[in-house]
Design a protein around this motif. Structure first.
Motif, PDB file in Angstrom:
ATOM      1  N   THR A 112       0.868  -1.171   0.000  1.00  0.00           N
ATOM      2  CA  THR A 112       0.000   0.000   0.000  1.00  0.00           C
ATOM      3  C   THR A 112       0.908   1.225   0.000  1.00  0.00           C
ATOM      4  O   THR A 112       2.114   1.108   0.174  1.00  0.00           O
ATOM      5  N   PHE A 113       0.292   2.400  -0.198  1.00  0.00           N
ATOM      6  CA  PHE A 113       1.076   3.641  -0.158  1.00  0.00           C
ATOM      7  C   PHE A 113       1.899   3.706   1.125  1.00  0.00           C
ATOM      8  O   PHE A 113       3.112   3.911   1.112  1.00  0.00           O
ATOM      9  N   ALA A 114       1.175   3.532   2.243  1.00  0.00           N
ATOM     10  CA  ALA A 114       1.818   3.740   3.539  1.00  0.00           C
ATOM     11  C   ALA A 114       2.928   2.729   3.772  1.00  0.00           C
ATOM     12  O   ALA A 114       4.027   3.074   4.233  1.00  0.00           O
ATOM     13  N   SER A 115       2.693   1.458   3.428  1.00  0.00           N
ATOM     14  CA  SER A 115       3.705   0.437   3.716  1.00  0.00           C
ATOM     15  C   SER A 115       4.918   0.625   2.808  1.00  0.00           C
ATOM     16  O   SER A 115       6.051   0.422   3.213  1.00  0.00           O
ATOM     17  N   LYS A 116       4.659   1.038   1.550  1.00  0.00           N
ATOM     18  CA  LYS A 116       5.780   1.258   0.626  1.00  0.00           C
ATOM     19  C   LYS A 116       6.681   2.370   1.161  1.00  0.00           C
ATOM     20  O   LYS A 116       7.902   2.227   1.190  1.00  0.00           O
ATOM     21  N   ILE A 117       6.031   3.460   1.591  1.00  0.00           N
ATOM     22  CA  ILE A 117       6.836   4.582   2.094  1.00  0.00           C
ATOM     23  C   ILE A 117       7.594   4.167   3.349  1.00  0.00           C
ATOM     24  O   ILE A 117       8.792   4.432   3.490  1.00  0.00           O
ATOM     25  N   ALA A 118       6.895   3.464   4.256  1.00  0.00           N
ATOM     26  CA  ALA A 118       7.527   3.077   5.518  1.00  0.00           C
ATOM     27  C   ALA A 118       8.665   2.091   5.283  1.00  0.00           C
ATOM     28  O   ALA A 118       9.737   2.199   5.880  1.00  0.00           O
ATOM     29  N   ASN A 119       8.443   1.141   4.389  1.00  0.00           N
ATOM     30  CA  ASN A 119       9.464   0.132   4.120  1.00  0.00           C
ATOM     31  C   ASN A 119      10.731   0.722   3.533  1.00  0.00           C
ATOM     32  O   ASN A 119      11.804   0.137   3.635  1.00  0.00           O
ATOM     33  N   ASN A 120      10.589   1.879   2.864  1.00  0.00           N
ATOM     34  CA  ASN A 120      11.736   2.426   2.153  1.00  0.00           C
ATOM     35  C   ASN A 120      12.249   3.717   2.744  1.00  0.00           C
ATOM     36  O   ASN A 120      13.002   4.439   2.099  1.00  0.00           O
ATOM     37  N   ALA A 121      11.857   3.985   3.991  1.00  0.00           N
ATOM     38  CA  ALA A 121      12.237   5.250   4.621  1.00  0.00           C
ATOM     39  C   ALA A 121      13.753   5.411   4.639  1.00  0.00           C
ATOM     40  O   ALA A 121      14.266   6.523   4.577  1.00  0.00           O
ATOM     41  N   ALA A 122      14.469   4.293   4.668  1.00  0.00           N
ATOM     42  CA  ALA A 122      15.925   4.354   4.726  1.00  0.00           C
ATOM     43  C   ALA A 122      16.532   4.795   3.403  1.00  0.00           C
ATOM     44  O   ALA A 122      17.703   5.135   3.336  1.00  0.00           O
ATOM     45  N   GLU A 123      15.721   4.786   2.350  1.00  0.00           N
ATOM     46  CA  GLU A 123      16.268   5.046   1.016  1.00  0.00           C
ATOM     47  C   GLU A 123      16.186   6.504   0.574  1.00  0.00           C
ATOM     48  O   GLU A 123      16.497   6.819  -0.566  1.00  0.00           O
ATOM     49  N   PHE A 124      15.674   7.357   1.477  1.00  0.00           N
ATOM     50  CA  PHE A 124      15.484   8.747   1.050  1.00  0.00           C
ATOM     51  C   PHE A 124      16.829   9.448   0.946  1.00  0.00           C
ATOM     52  O   PHE A 124      17.143  10.362   1.680  1.00  0.00           O
ATOM     53  N   SER A 125      17.644   8.992  -0.029  1.00  0.00           N
ATOM     54  CA  SER A 125      19.020   9.460  -0.086  1.00  0.00           C
ATOM     55  C   SER A 125      19.175  10.747  -0.883  1.00  0.00           C
ATOM     56  O   SER A 125      20.012  11.572  -0.584  1.00  0.00           O
ATOM     57  N   ASN A 126      18.386  10.923  -1.954  1.00  0.00           N
ATOM     58  CA  ASN A 126      18.505  12.180  -2.691  1.00  0.00           C
ATOM     59  C   ASN A 126      17.124  12.752  -2.960  1.00  0.00           C
ATOM     60  O   ASN A 126      16.124  12.032  -2.904  1.00  0.00           O
ATOM     61  N   PRO A 127      17.045  14.041  -3.260  1.00  0.00           N
ATOM     62  CA  PRO A 127      15.750  14.710  -3.394  1.00  0.00           C
ATOM     63  C   PRO A 127      14.862  14.062  -4.449  1.00  0.00           C
ATOM     64  O   PRO A 127      13.655  13.976  -4.270  1.00  0.00           O
ATOM     65  N   SER A 128      15.452  13.602  -5.494  1.00  0.00           N
ATOM     66  CA  SER A 128      14.653  13.021  -6.565  1.00  0.00           C
ATOM     67  C   SER A 128      13.947  11.754  -6.093  1.00  0.00           C
ATOM     68  O   SER A 128      12.760  11.539  -6.338  1.00  0.00           O
ATOM     69  N   LYS A 129      14.688  10.928  -5.361  1.00  0.00           N
ATOM     70  CA  LYS A 129      14.129   9.682  -4.852  1.00  0.00           C
ATOM     71  C   LYS A 129      13.059   9.986  -3.791  1.00  0.00           C
ATOM     72  O   LYS A 129      11.962   9.462  -3.822  1.00  0.00           O
ATOM     73  N   THR A 130      13.433  10.874  -2.865  1.00  0.00           N
ATOM     74  CA  THR A 130      12.485  11.252  -1.822  1.00  0.00           C
ATOM     75  C   THR A 130      11.215  11.815  -2.443  1.00  0.00           C
ATOM     76  O   THR A 130      10.103  11.495  -2.014  1.00  0.00           O
ATOM     77  N   GLY A 131      11.395  12.621  -3.466  1.00  0.00           N
ATOM     78  CA  GLY A 131      10.245  13.255  -4.126  1.00  0.00           C
ATOM     79  C   GLY A 131       9.246  12.237  -4.636  1.00  0.00           C
ATOM     80  O   GLY A 131       8.030  12.454  -4.583  1.00  0.00           O
ATOM     81  N   ALA A 132       9.759  11.110  -5.131  1.00  0.00           N
ATOM     82  CA  ALA A 132       8.865  10.083  -5.650  1.00  0.00           C
ATOM     83  C   ALA A 132       7.959   9.546  -4.547  1.00  0.00           C
ATOM     84  O   ALA A 132       6.747   9.370  -4.731  1.00  0.00           O
ATOM     85  N   TYR A 133       8.575   9.320  -3.374  1.00  0.00           N
ATOM     86  CA  TYR A 133       7.773   8.806  -2.257  1.00  0.00           C
ATOM     87  C   TYR A 133       6.787   9.854  -1.765  1.00  0.00           C
ATOM     88  O   TYR A 133       5.659   9.548  -1.390  1.00  0.00           O
ATOM     89  N   ILE A 134       7.260  11.120  -1.796  1.00  0.00           N
ATOM     90  CA  ILE A 134       6.353  12.186  -1.362  1.00  0.00           C
ATOM     91  C   ILE A 134       5.185  12.323  -2.332  1.00  0.00           C
ATOM     92  O   ILE A 134       4.036  12.538  -1.926  1.00  0.00           O
ATOM     93  N   ALA A 135       5.453  12.119  -3.609  1.00  0.00           N
ATOM     94  CA  ALA A 135       4.365  12.151  -4.593  1.00  0.00           C
ATOM     95  C   ALA A 135       3.339  11.066  -4.279  1.00  0.00           C
ATOM     96  O   ALA A 135       2.128  11.285  -4.359  1.00  0.00           O
ATOM     97  N   ALA A 136       3.852   9.881  -3.896  1.00  0.00           N
ATOM     98  CA  ALA A 136       2.939   8.798  -3.522  1.00  0.00           C
ATOM     99  C   ALA A 136       2.127   9.201  -2.300  1.00  0.00           C
ATOM    100  O   ALA A 136       0.913   8.962  -2.226  1.00  0.00           O
ATOM    101  N   GLY A 137       2.799   9.859  -1.340  1.00  0.00           N
ATOM    102  CA  GLY A 137       2.098  10.322  -0.147  1.00  0.00           C
ATOM    103  C   GLY A 137       1.029  11.350  -0.496  1.00  0.00           C
ATOM    104  O   GLY A 137      -0.054  11.371   0.084  1.00  0.00           O
ATOM    105  N   LEU A 138       1.348  12.190  -1.483  1.00  0.00           N
ATOM    106  CA  LEU A 138       0.390  13.196  -1.919  1.00  0.00           C
ATOM    107  C   LEU A 138      -0.881  12.554  -2.453  1.00  0.00           C
ATOM    108  O   LEU A 138      -1.998  13.011  -2.180  1.00  0.00           O
ATOM    109  N   VAL A 139      -0.706  11.468  -3.210  1.00  0.00           N
ATOM    110  CA  VAL A 139      -1.885  10.775  -3.739  1.00  0.00           C
ATOM    111  C   VAL A 139      -2.753  10.254  -2.580  1.00  0.00           C
ATOM    112  O   VAL A 139      -3.975  10.373  -2.601  1.00  0.00           O
ATOM    113  N   LEU A 140      -2.109   9.718  -1.566  1.00  0.00           N
ATOM    114  CA  LEU A 140      -2.852   9.222  -0.402  1.00  0.00           C
ATOM    115  C   LEU A 140      -3.617  10.361   0.277  1.00  0.00           C
ATOM    116  O   LEU A 140      -4.779  10.228   0.655  1.00  0.00           O
ATOM    117  N   PHE A 141      -2.947  11.494   0.374  1.00  0.00           N
ATOM    118  CA  PHE A 141      -3.540  12.705   0.952  1.00  0.00           C
ATOM    119  C   PHE A 141      -4.802  13.104   0.182  1.00  0.00           C
ATOM    120  O   PHE A 141      -5.874  13.312   0.758  1.00  0.00           O
TER     121      PHE A 141
END
Lengths: 335, 258
Positions: free
Chosen positions: A284-313
């Protein structure tokens, strides 16, 4: 009663003389106490609105650069390879898993929760009502990690044969087609979510059913209604807006539930074929973001997860708006 | 359509509390019988036993006999639901179903009885609203919520709802106590018209109202708070108000207490 939709059964109740409730500044006397309290209340209201807006702005601002770099279609792609030189990511799989698991959870928990609430308020013997209500309230406060643990250790072994049976008998139907995955399937997660949100639906529904005016119940009974008919003509219509609010609150929790789902899901391997089956795994959105929290290494990658969070929002927002419209449409009929 | 009620030696209890003691009376068909008496004397409680609505209150039970013509309302085989479909009730505060339209409110009882035919429903809704003197005021807004009407109109809507199922008897528990004088007058006129078709029993706090609308009047009283209420006497209304047989009735009527 507060709710995510901001609507409750008592919101629109007129005063005893039939006037609409005092609102806005009409009741202010202009004295110091009134002005201080009024100011404090207004400030709190403004803070909430500003906070929600800022969160939306934050999500959008962070997501836009990543979305601009994305070379796959964000809404229809099932790939998830953010970051790097050629980021490709889409949310289709998360959207599907989140929505189906939550829908299933609602399909189970709303009827059962309303049933439990009716039992507690209308059928249970008087001595049982208070303890039962307290128990339900207590269940609503159990942290979700506990449901996750319980689901994994206790419930999962029980569910395996059930899934086997359903795949065997109903496998011809695309939603129940066997996929070879067992354990953290969408169906299983839907059931755990249902059990998790059941106390929320029950507690809030019980609260509104309990407030059904005796006059309405007696009105129905005096017409020769049986108990069930009385509930249908007096209790359920009165509680309807409250039940909708309760369901939305529960749905909000199911959509965004992270820890229990992260705990339970069977993530799919990259490139696994698409299937409509509820017996498939998936994040799910939430589990994907939580599972990969360690991967937020660069803005581009983080942005992708934030975009997913935005959809959930946005998803939660849309669902709540729909509920609001449903309640509003019948407003003239809720006293 | 209208039936006679015969009550013999009725005691009413809430749990172990005896609320009403030893009531015997006859209510004539096609007449209005008024119950008067001070607060707490058990007149409303007794009224509720006539269609078994007291059973809704936890611990409510009766001893004694209530006959509707030759039917025993408290026979073991008698279903309270059946009793309430035969004996309708109007309450102190107007209680139309807030989530239903005016039309649906009137049709509610019929639908509970399984009437589905649109034409039949239309016909009975119209005749019931006419019977409750409400038709001309609401005929253009039958689909609007019943809660949008004035208090007096709501009460007449509740009367329309009660008579739509064609009961034998209509019980009214202080139907005007929440209404203004004009609406009260409208309800009293209505009671006068309804008595040609129904047996009516009305509880009222207003002695003038009892004198205006009823044919027979029953006076209830209690010795002291905590004691059960009793029926002191029942007689023709003119007699109760002019020449009652009991001293306490005269005291109450003349305003010496209560």
């Amino acid at each position: 009663m507060s709710s995510v939709t901001g609507v409750s059964a008592t919101d629109e109740l007129p005063g005893p003389d039939g006037r609409p409730p005092l609102s806005g500044d009409a009741a202010s006397t202009g004295r110091v106490g009134d002005r201080i309290f009024g100011g404090a209340a207004t400030l709190s209201g403004v803070v909430v609105i500003v906070l929600v807006s800022l969160i939306a702005v934050f999500l959008i601002v962070q997501a836009i650069p990543a979305l601009a770099d994305n070379s796959a279609n964000f809404f229809t792609s099932r790939e998830w390879a953010p970051g790097g030189d050629n980021p490709r990511f889409g949310i289709l799989e998360f959207l599907w898993t989140t929505v189906t698991a939550s829908t299933l959870a609602m399909l189970i928990s709303v009827p059962v929760g309303v049933g439990v609430a009716l039992f507690i308020t209308q059928y249970a013997p008087a001595w049982m009502r208070r303890p039962a209500a307290a128990l339900v309230d207590l269940l609503a406060a159990v942290p979700s990690i506990v449901y996750g643990l319980w689901g994994l250790i206790t419930f999962s072994p029980f569910f395996k044969p059930v899934q086997g049976f359903m795949e065997d008998k109903l496998g011809w139907f695309p939603l129940f087609a066997p996929t070879g995955i067992s354990g953290g399937t969408i169906f299983f997660i839907g059931i755990v979510l249902a059990i998790m949100v059941l106390p929320i639906v029950t507690a809030l529904s019980r609260e509104v059913f309990d407030q059904t005016p005796l006059a309405h119940k007696e009105g129905a009974l005096a017409l020769g209604a049986t108990k069930w008919e009385m509930i249908r003509t007096a209790v359920l219509p009165f509680g309807r807006p409250g039940v909708i609010s309760a369901s939305m609150l529960a749905l909000g929790r199911a959509l965004g539930e992270t820890i229990a789902v992260t705990f339970l899901v069977s993530a799919l391997a990259d490139g696994s074929p698409w299937t409509w089956s509820l017996f498939n795994g998936g994040e799910t959105f939430a589990s994907k973001i939580a599972n990969n929290a360690a991967e937020f290494s660069n803005p581009s990658k983080t942005g992708a997860y934030i975009a997913a969070g935005l959809v959930l929002f946005v998803l939660t927002f849309v669902v709540n708006s729909i509920a609001r419209v449903v309640i509003e449409r019948r407003k003239a009929f809720t006293e | 359509m209208a039936k006679r009620i015969d009550v013999t030696d009725l005691n009413v209890y809430y749990g172990s509390f005896k609320a009403v003691e030893g009531v015997s009376m006859t209510v004539e068909p096609r007449s209005v019988t008024a119950f008067i008496g001070p607060s707490g004397c058990g007149k409303s409680t007794f009224l509720r036993t006539l269609n078994r609505m007291h059973e809704v209150i936890p611990g409510g039970r009766v001893e004694g006999k209530v006959m509707l013509d030759d039917q025993d309302l408290y026979a073991p085989s008698m279903d309270p639901v059946t009793v309430r479909r035969t004996i309708g009730m109007v309450f102190q505060r107007p209680n139309p179903f807030p989530t239903m339209s005016i039309y649906d409110n009137v049709a509610a009882g019929l639908r509970l009885n399984g009437v589905k035919n649109k034409k039949t429903l239309d016909g009975i809704v119209e005749s019931s609203l006419k019977g409750a003197n409400l038709w001309t005021e609401v005929k253009d807004r039958l689909n609007k919520p019943g809660a949008g009407l004035s208090g007096g109109q709501q009460q007449r809507l509740c009367i329309a709802r009660a008579i739509a199922v064609q009961p034998q008897v209509l019980l009214m528990d202080e139907p005007c106590s929440a209404l203004d004088p004009i609406s009260t007058l409208a309800i009293e006129d209505l009671i006068n018209e309804l008595k040609s078709e129904f047996t009516i029993v009305i509880v009222t706090h207003n002695m003038q109202q009892a004198a205006r609308v009823s044919d027979r009047t029953a006076f209830f009283n209690l010795k002291a708070t905590g004691e059960p209420g009793r029926l002191i006497e029942i007689d023709d209304t003119t007699r109760i108000f002019n020449n009652p047989s009991e001293q306490s009735t005269e005291d109450y009527i003349s305003g010496r207490f209560g």
